[in-house]
Write a protein that holds these residues in place. Sequence first.
Motif, PDB file in Angstrom:
ATOM      1  N   ALA A 129       0.865  -1.272  -0.100  1.00 61.10           N
ATOM      2  CA  ALA A 129      -0.115  -0.013  -0.176  1.00 61.10           C
ATOM      3  C   ALA A 129       0.978   1.214  -0.042  1.00 61.10           C
ATOM      4  CB  ALA A 129      -0.660  -0.056   1.037  1.00 61.10           C
ATOM      5  N   GLY A 130       2.082   1.333   0.718  1.00 62.12           N
ATOM      6  CA  GLY A 130       2.864   2.319   0.694  1.00 62.12           C
ATOM      7  C   GLY A 130       3.537   2.567  -0.591  1.00 62.12           C
ATOM      8  N   ARG A 131       4.024   1.636  -1.373  1.00 62.43           N
ATOM      9  CA  ARG A 131       4.504   1.786  -2.438  1.00 62.43           C
ATOM     10  C   ARG A 131       3.486   2.396  -3.576  1.00 62.43           C
ATOM     11  NH1 ARG A 131       6.857  -3.419  -1.183  1.00 62.43           N
ATOM     12  NH2 ARG A 131       5.086  -4.337  -2.633  1.00 62.43           N
ATOM     13  N   ALA A 132       2.419   1.868  -3.324  1.00 61.00           N
ATOM     14  CA  ALA A 132       1.309   2.431  -4.280  1.00 61.00           C
ATOM     15  C   ALA A 132       0.839   3.641  -3.983  1.00 61.00           C
ATOM     16  CB  ALA A 132      -0.037   1.367  -4.182  1.00 61.00           C
ATOM     17  N   GLY A 133       1.176   4.086  -2.652  1.00 58.13           N
ATOM     18  CA  GLY A 133       0.866   5.743  -2.178  1.00 58.13           C
ATOM     19  C   GLY A 133      -0.837   5.577  -1.786  1.00 58.13           C
ATOM     20  N   VAL A 134      -1.171   4.511  -1.525  1.00 54.25           N
ATOM     21  CA  VAL A 134      -2.598   4.716  -0.956  1.00 54.25           C
ATOM     22  C   VAL A 134      -2.759   3.807   0.410  1.00 54.25           C
ATOM     23  CG1 VAL A 134      -3.631   4.196  -3.199  1.00 54.25           C
ATOM     24  CG2 VAL A 134      -3.109   2.166  -1.780  1.00 54.25           C
ATOM     25  N   SER A 135      -3.967   4.107   1.159  1.00 51.74           N
ATOM     26  CA  SER A 135      -3.926   3.429   2.675  1.00 51.74           C
ATOM     27  C   SER A 135      -4.433   1.904   2.362  1.00 51.74           C
ATOM     28  CB  SER A 135      -5.442   3.968   2.892  1.00 51.74           C
ATOM     29  OG  SER A 135      -6.621   3.614   2.314  1.00 51.74           O
ATOM     30  N   ILE A 136      -3.928   1.233   3.475  1.00 53.91           N
ATOM     31  CA  ILE A 136      -4.158  -0.098   3.363  1.00 53.91           C
ATOM     32  C   ILE A 136      -5.523  -0.645   2.836  1.00 53.91           C
ATOM     33  CG2 ILE A 136      -4.301  -2.170   4.984  1.00 53.91           C
ATOM     34  CD1 ILE A 136      -2.075  -0.706   6.534  1.00 53.91           C
ATOM     35  N   ASN A 137      -6.564   0.427   3.378  1.00 54.68           N
ATOM     36  CA  ASN A 137      -8.098  -0.093   2.991  1.00 54.68           C
ATOM     37  C   ASN A 137      -8.229   0.228   1.776  1.00 54.68           C
ATOM     38  OD1 ASN A 137     -10.857  -0.806   4.199  1.00 54.68           O
ATOM     39  ND2 ASN A 137     -11.149   1.542   3.096  1.00 54.68           N
ATOM     40  N   THR A 138      -7.869   1.093   1.161  1.00 59.33           N
ATOM     41  CA  THR A 138      -7.820   1.357  -0.431  1.00 59.33           C
ATOM     42  C   THR A 138      -7.234   0.342  -1.196  1.00 59.33           C
ATOM     43  OG1 THR A 138      -8.043   3.575  -0.091  1.00 59.33           O
ATOM     44  CG2 THR A 138      -7.455   2.975  -2.428  1.00 59.33           C
ATOM     45  N   TRP A 139      -5.999  -0.121  -0.647  1.00 61.91           N
ATOM     46  CA  TRP A 139      -5.241  -0.993  -1.445  1.00 61.91           C
ATOM     47  C   TRP A 139      -5.920  -2.483  -1.544  1.00 61.91           C
ATOM     48  CZ3 TRP A 139      -2.896  -5.903  -0.590  1.00 61.91           C
ATOM     49  CH2 TRP A 139      -2.002  -6.507  -1.765  1.00 61.91           C
ATOM     50  N   LEU A 140      -6.584  -2.700  -0.098  1.00 61.19           N
ATOM     51  CA  LEU A 140      -7.147  -3.908   0.015  1.00 61.19           C
ATOM     52  C   LEU A 140      -8.410  -4.054  -0.869  1.00 61.19           C
ATOM     53  CD1 LEU A 140      -6.907  -4.772   3.697  1.00 61.19           C
ATOM     54  CD2 LEU A 140      -5.975  -6.093   1.889  1.00 61.19           C
ATOM     55  N   ILE A 141      -9.058  -2.962  -1.152  1.00 61.87           N
ATOM     56  CA  ILE A 141     -10.489  -2.890  -1.938  1.00 61.87           C
ATOM     57  C   ILE A 141      -9.797  -3.187  -3.217  1.00 61.87           C
ATOM     58  CG2 ILE A 141     -12.177  -1.293  -2.710  1.00 61.87           C
ATOM     59  CD1 ILE A 141     -12.146   0.109  -0.059  1.00 61.87           C
ATOM     60  N   ARG A 142      -8.986  -2.449  -3.780  1.00 63.50           N
ATOM     61  CA  ARG A 142      -8.580  -2.507  -5.084  1.00 63.50           C
ATOM     62  C   ARG A 142      -8.126  -4.288  -5.261  1.00 63.50           C
ATOM     63  NH1 ARG A 142      -5.051   3.061  -6.076  1.00 63.50           N
ATOM     64  NH2 ARG A 142      -6.817   4.466  -6.053  1.00 63.50           N
ATOM     65  N   ALA A 143      -7.241  -4.817  -4.546  1.00 59.18           N
ATOM     66  CA  ALA A 143      -6.971  -5.945  -4.650  1.00 59.18           C
ATOM     67  C   ALA A 143      -8.038  -6.939  -4.740  1.00 59.18           C
ATOM     68  CB  ALA A 143      -5.745  -6.361  -3.346  1.00 59.18           C
ATOM     69  N   ALA A 144      -8.928  -6.752  -4.038  1.00 59.77           N
ATOM     70  CA  ALA A 144     -10.121  -7.765  -3.945  1.00 59.77           C
ATOM     71  C   ALA A 144     -11.163  -7.644  -5.157  1.00 59.77           C
ATOM     72  CB  ALA A 144     -11.018  -7.376  -2.543  1.00 59.77           C
ATOM     73  N   ALA A 145     -11.217  -6.303  -5.786  1.00 63.57           N
ATOM     74  CA  ALA A 145     -11.740  -5.943  -6.839  1.00 63.57           C
ATOM     75  C   ALA A 145     -11.204  -6.541  -8.172  1.00 63.57           C
ATOM     76  CB  ALA A 145     -12.159  -4.479  -7.149  1.00 63.57           C
ATOM     77  N   ALA A 146      -9.679  -6.301  -8.191  1.00 61.05           N
ATOM     78  CA  ALA A 146      -8.871  -7.040  -9.168  1.00 61.05           C
ATOM     79  C   ALA A 146      -9.045  -8.486  -9.075  1.00 61.05           C
ATOM     80  CB  ALA A 146      -7.269  -6.464  -9.036  1.00 61.05           C
ATOM     81  N   ALA A 147      -9.074  -9.123  -7.840  1.00 59.74           N
ATOM     82  CA  ALA A 147      -9.318 -10.871  -7.712  1.00 59.74           C
ATOM     83  C   ALA A 147     -10.526 -11.052  -8.498  1.00 59.74           C
ATOM     84  CB  ALA A 147      -8.865 -11.237  -6.385  1.00 59.74           C
ATOM     85  N   VAL A 148     -11.490 -10.543  -7.866  1.00 57.58           N
ATOM     86  CA  VAL A 148     -12.889 -10.888  -8.467  1.00 57.58           C
ATOM     87  C   VAL A 148     -13.089 -10.849  -9.857  1.00 57.58           C
ATOM     88  CG1 VAL A 148     -15.321 -10.177  -8.150  1.00 57.58           C
ATOM     89  CG2 VAL A 148     -13.900 -10.473  -6.097  1.00 57.58           C
ATOM     90  N   ASP A 149     -12.468  -9.467 -10.332  1.00 59.24           N
ATOM     91  CA  ASP A 149     -12.620  -9.513 -11.566  1.00 59.24           C
ATOM     92  C   ASP A 149     -11.833 -10.597 -12.531  1.00 59.24           C
ATOM     93  OD1 ASP A 149     -14.245  -7.285 -11.408  1.00 59.24           O
ATOM     94  OD2 ASP A 149     -12.766  -5.716 -11.756  1.00 59.24           O
ATOM     95  N   ALA A 150     -10.620 -10.913 -12.120  1.00 60.32           N
ATOM     96  CA  ALA A 150      -9.662 -11.944 -12.772  1.00 60.32           C
ATOM     97  C   ALA A 150     -10.315 -13.151 -12.687  1.00 60.32           C
ATOM     98  CB  ALA A 150      -8.403 -11.568 -12.153  1.00 60.32           C
ATOM     99  N   ASP A 151     -10.949 -13.384 -11.415  1.00 58.43           N
ATOM    100  CA  ASP A 151     -11.499 -14.571 -11.399  1.00 58.43           C
ATOM    101  C   ASP A 151     -12.729 -14.959 -12.211  1.00 58.43           C
ATOM    102  OD1 ASP A 151     -11.840 -17.445  -9.915  1.00 58.43           O
ATOM    103  OD2 ASP A 151     -13.724 -16.288  -9.152  1.00 58.43           O
ATOM    104  N   SER A 152     -13.548 -13.687 -12.482  1.00 68.37           N
ATOM    105  CA  SER A 152     -14.612 -14.010 -13.505  1.00 68.37           C
ATOM    106  C   SER A 152     -14.155 -14.120 -14.738  1.00 68.37           C
ATOM    107  CB  SER A 152     -15.852 -12.853 -13.114  1.00 68.37           C
ATOM    108  OG  SER A 152     -14.947 -11.545 -13.304  1.00 68.37           O
ATOM    109  N   ARG A 153     -13.085 -13.607 -15.144  1.00 66.38           N
ATOM    110  CA  ARG A 153     -12.670 -13.543 -16.412  1.00 66.38           C
ATOM    111  C   ARG A 153     -11.907 -14.843 -16.749  1.00 66.38           C
ATOM    112  NH1 ARG A 153     -10.616  -8.330 -15.400  1.00 66.38           N
ATOM    113  NH2 ARG A 153      -8.694  -9.211 -15.051  1.00 66.38           N
TER     114      ARG A 153
END
Length: 177
Positions: A129-153
């Motif tokens: 999250a620090g490397r991405a320059g976002v909060s942990i919460n924001t990073w986790l939301i993005r990671a979860a969304a990316a994982a769900v999107d990738a899984d559905s693809r």
Amino acid sequence: MELRPYVDAIRHQLAVAAAAGGDDAREVAERLTAPLESAIRLALLDALSEAATEITRDLAPGSVDLRLRNREPSFVVTPPPTEEWADEAAPAPPPAPLPPPPADGEDEATVRISLRLPEHLKTRVEQAAGRAGVSINTWLIRAAAAAVDADSRHHRADTPRLAGPATGGQRFTGWAR
């Protein structure tokens, strides 16, 4: 940020309103103030948390986090990274594409969950999250969304994800980032 002045102001307004109703109303108001204090604090924290979430959405890739210490909230603002702080020796990898914004109606409410991570994973999430320059919460939301999107693809209807007793065993397949 101290919540006491806000809670006291509501308590005072309740006392003023009860005074207009006579002694019985004043006694009821006095008995209600203790249980109401917890409810008022929780409502204020929910409002502050929602405000931090909305600000983070508008500030991305920066973020605003609400932290609670000794029953008092505080805000931690993480500004977006600036170019002057970038390491010029190593070129930055191209940023991963962000998940698309939710379609209309998908982002109507924010829910709260409790997530327990092993210490070593928590540290790695904080670093990412620090490397991405976002909060942990924001990073986790993005990671979860990316994982769900990738899984559905990548999910194919003809490939079972879970083999149950009918197929001879229990096997789970998938990935986590």
